[in-house]
Design a protein around this motif. Structure first.
Motif, PDB file in Angstrom:
ATOM      1  N   GLU A 191      -9.344  10.128  -1.248  1.00  0.00           N
ATOM      2  CA  GLU A 191      -9.576   8.957  -0.396  1.00  0.00           C
ATOM      3  C   GLU A 191     -11.005   8.442  -0.589  1.00  0.00           C
ATOM      4  O   GLU A 191     -11.275   7.266  -0.383  1.00  0.00           O
TER       5      GLU A 191
ATOM      6  N   ASP B 267       1.803  11.083  -0.068  1.00  0.00           N
ATOM      7  CA  ASP B 267       2.502  11.896   0.938  1.00  0.00           C
ATOM      8  C   ASP B 267       3.501  12.844   0.269  1.00  0.00           C
ATOM      9  O   ASP B 267       3.615  14.007   0.642  1.00  0.00           O
TER      10      ASP B 267
ATOM     11  N   TRP C 298       0.707   3.569  -3.268  1.00  0.00           N
ATOM     12  CA  TRP C 298      -0.331   4.580  -3.022  1.00  0.00           C
ATOM     13  C   TRP C 298       0.151   5.672  -2.080  1.00  0.00           C
ATOM     14  O   TRP C 298       0.345   6.821  -2.459  1.00  0.00           O
ATOM     15  N   GLN C 299       0.382   5.291  -0.827  1.00  0.00           N
ATOM     16  CA  GLN C 299       0.548   6.295   0.219  1.00  0.00           C
ATOM     17  C   GLN C 299       1.797   7.165   0.038  1.00  0.00           C
ATOM     18  O   GLN C 299       1.748   8.376   0.268  1.00  0.00           O
ATOM     19  N   ASN C 300       2.914   6.558  -0.331  1.00  0.00           N
ATOM     20  CA  ASN C 300       4.141   7.358  -0.434  1.00  0.00           C
ATOM     21  C   ASN C 300       4.023   8.431  -1.511  1.00  0.00           C
ATOM     22  O   ASN C 300       4.439   9.577  -1.312  1.00  0.00           O
TER      23      ASN C 300
ATOM     24  N   ARG D 126       0.834  -1.210   0.000  1.00  0.00           N
ATOM     25  CA  ARG D 126       0.000   0.000   0.000  1.00  0.00           C
ATOM     26  C   ARG D 126       0.867   1.259   0.000  1.00  0.00           C
ATOM     27  O   ARG D 126       0.589   2.230  -0.698  1.00  0.00           O
ATOM     28  N   ARG D 127       1.927   1.218   0.771  1.00  0.00           N
ATOM     29  CA  ARG D 127       2.765   2.423   0.829  1.00  0.00           C
ATOM     30  C   ARG D 127       3.494   2.691  -0.481  1.00  0.00           C
ATOM     31  O   ARG D 127       3.545   3.830  -0.937  1.00  0.00           O
TER      32      ARG D 127
END
Ligand SMILES: [Zn+2]
Lengths: 296, 302
Positions: A268, A254, A249-251, A245-246
């Protein structure tokens, strides 16, 4: 699963691709300004290209429920056409502060010439002045040196390393990039860059910290589903779900949300697929079933 | 032209709840800067930078706000405006050279470098400006846009086209709205600019759709009014006998507009859908206006 492909040149992709990307769970993309294959000879070509990145391509992606952001910049290859490059450098500020422009990019080095360095520095200066992120394209040849130099100059120009994304990393460059404090993006691109299997090994070795997977799909033989396909291989190779996920998507979120140009809450939320949308976050179905991509 | 100060006051009233203190401060300073005179590049930059203060989300204009808007400019309806539209239109209206040569030049330059949101806001601003002829080509260009948002910003809820478009441009706008399923009921002034040519184009489009085995867009029937003669009546008869409830309702309203209101009672008696039957009865006495067609689609305003 939801994916963010923070490097794809949708200008070169078809609606079939967009449909497949949406079906595979790609919810957001970044389209960096880059070389379009054929060298441009007039400033007008750049005006129209940049305009399409903040207009038409954004609209096209939105029809499939894909949020489209972009970067604006003069790429390193065309920085070598010095007279035209000067005009483009003057044009960049007119587009770089638009809604949804998340970084200056992709800029950096190709052959590592003086003209490339000049263009890189001018654009870094603009980014620092306007508190923007920078997406760096690393060269195919002399990559290691190209990345070291890109990081050195960015640091010297005063760019915070958390605002620097170095793209097209590989096993040989990842240490330098991560050690600098910059984000390390990896392009899963057949033949010339990384492949999914190697990417799995990188993630196993380095973990998810500041690592980003993208497709850089463009006009070459490339795969707009690189991100979800690599995620699937990671999963079957035993990489844990949070790590996947990181890095898919998340990285990216961020990193690029630092620009203030991403409506994170809207992203989101569930994608709104509506070909007649009026607002980015609020689709308005009007009773008649809208037709997808009506050519008008 | 509309009175810019009254419009700015209206915008301020609507902006109130959408901006934080920093945003409020920014727009005040930006407007003062524009009013004091800025070069074209800086003007375009301020339009872009507005996106740092607000997201392109619905401004949710209240019904009082919409009534007041209609007083300021007949027909104008800000129902689909975003918060960013409010900010950007206020920047345009802050220029003190709108009646001079430099005003349109700067605004057209901003169009040239505009992103989707800026194009929408600029399209919405045009209805308030003096020297409309200076923007005519650009307004048509917005209607030629493949970006539906840009097309709708120019074509819907906007007083400019009906006032200033020539026949060719006007018909192109209306038929395109039908073609891409844009809300034609919100094309201001449609009822006043119906014509034989427009009816013919609409009827041709209906024939094309039927030949292709596709449903006719219900709002297409708004284009007829009293025009189109027997061909229009025949086409409407076919629609009221069809399977689509929305199509039957719209065709019935169109029959009433064509002066065939006395037929509606009979049609209502044979109508299987109770809502549609009620609508037919309601439309038999008075020819419905374009606004009545919204109910056909059975969906609320945005
Ligand atoms: Zn690229």
């Amino acid at each position: 699963m939801k994916y963010f492909d923070p490097h794809i040149h949708l200008t070169s992709r078809t609606t079939d691709d967009l449909e497949a990307m949406a079906a595979a769970g790609i919810r957001a993309v970044i389209e960096p300004a880059f070389w379009i294959g054929q060298p441009r000879t007039r400033i007008g070509s750049y005006i129209d290209y940049f305009s399409s990145l903040i207009g038409w391509e954004r609209f096209r992606a939105s029809q499939f429920g894909i949020a489209h952001y972009c970067t604006i910049g003069l790429n390193s290859k065309e920085a070598n056409n010095e007279a035209l490059a000067e005009e483009v450098l003057n044009l960049v500020p007119r587009f770089a502060l638009k809604e949804g422009v998340v970084a200056i990019g992709e800029i950096g080095f190709d052959e590592i010439t003086a003209a490339e360095e000049h263009a890189y520095r001018v654009q870094l200066e603009f980014a620092v002045q306007n508190d923007m992120l920078v997406m760096v394209h690393s060269p195919h040849r002399d990559k290691k040196r190209g990345i070291q130099l890109s990081i050195e100059i960015a640091r010297e120009m005063g760019l915070g390393m958390e605002k620097l994304i170095i793209d097209h990393n590989n096993e040989e460059t990842v240490d330098d990039t991560l050690r600098s404090g910059a984000w390390a993006a990896f392009t899963i691109y057949p033949h010339t860059k990384m492949d999914s299997a190697r990417m799995v090994e990188v993630v196993k070795k380095y973990g998810p910290e500041r690592i980003i997977v993208d497709s850089s799909a463009d006009w070459g033989i490339s795969n707009p589903l690189s991100v979800p396909e690599t995620a699937a291989l990671m999963e079957s190779s035993g990489v844990d779900a949070e790590t996947i996920r990181r890095v898919t998507w998340q990285n990216a979120l961020d990193a690029y949300a630092q620009s203030g140009q991403i409506d994170v809450a809207a992203l989101e939320a569930e994608a709104q697929i509506d070909q007649t949308r009026t607002f980015l976050d609020n689709s308005v179905l009007r009773g008649q079933q809208p037709e997808r991509s009506v050519k008008s | 032209m509309s009175n810019p100060q009254e419009l700015l006051d209206w915008i301020d009233g609507e902006l109130g709840c959408h901006l934080d203190e920093a945003g409020d401060d920014w727009i005040r300073k930006a407007r003062a800067e524009v009013a004091g005179g800025v070069d074209d590049g800086r003007f375009a930059q301020l339009l872009a930078l507005a996106s740092r203060q607000a997201r392109r989300r619905a401004a949710d204009i209240s019904s009082e706000g919409r009534s007041r808007a209609a007083e300021l400019l007949a027909g104008w309806d800000p129902v689909a405006w975003s918060v960013l539209d409010l900010l950007r239109v206020s920047l345009v209206l802050s220029r003190d050279d709108l009646a001079e040569e430099s005003g349109p030049r700067a605004i057209l330059e901003a169009f040239r470098f505009g992103d989707v949101g800026e194009l929408c806001a600029l399209a919405r601003a045009l209805q308030f400006l003096p020297q409309p002829e200076a923007y005519l080509w650009q307004a048509r260009e917005c209607c030629r846009s493949n970006m539906n948002e840009v097309f709708e910003a120019m074509a819907c809820d906007n007083a400019f086209p009906a006032k200033h478009f020539d026949e060719v441009a006007w018909r192109a706008l209306v038929v395109k709205a039908v073609f891409i399923s844009a809300p034609l009921d919100r094309v201001l002034g449609l009822d006043n600019r119906l014509s034989e040519d427009l009816a013919r184009m609409a009827l041709d489009l209906a024939d094309e759709r039927r030949s292709a085995g596709r449903e006719v867009q219900p709002l297409l029937w708004m284009c007829l009014g009293r025009h189109g003669g027997q061909r229009a009546l025949d086409s409407l008869e076919r629609e009221v006998a069809g399977d689509s409830v929305a199509g039957r309702r719209a065709a019935a309203l169109a029959l009433s507009r064509a002066g065939e209101g006395q037929r509606l009672a009979a049609l209502a008696a044979g109508e299987s859908d109770p809502q549609a039957a009620a609508a037919l009865l309601a439309a038999q006495d008075e020819a419905p206006t374009q606004a009545a067609f919204r109910a056909v689609l059975d969906c609320p305003l945005p």
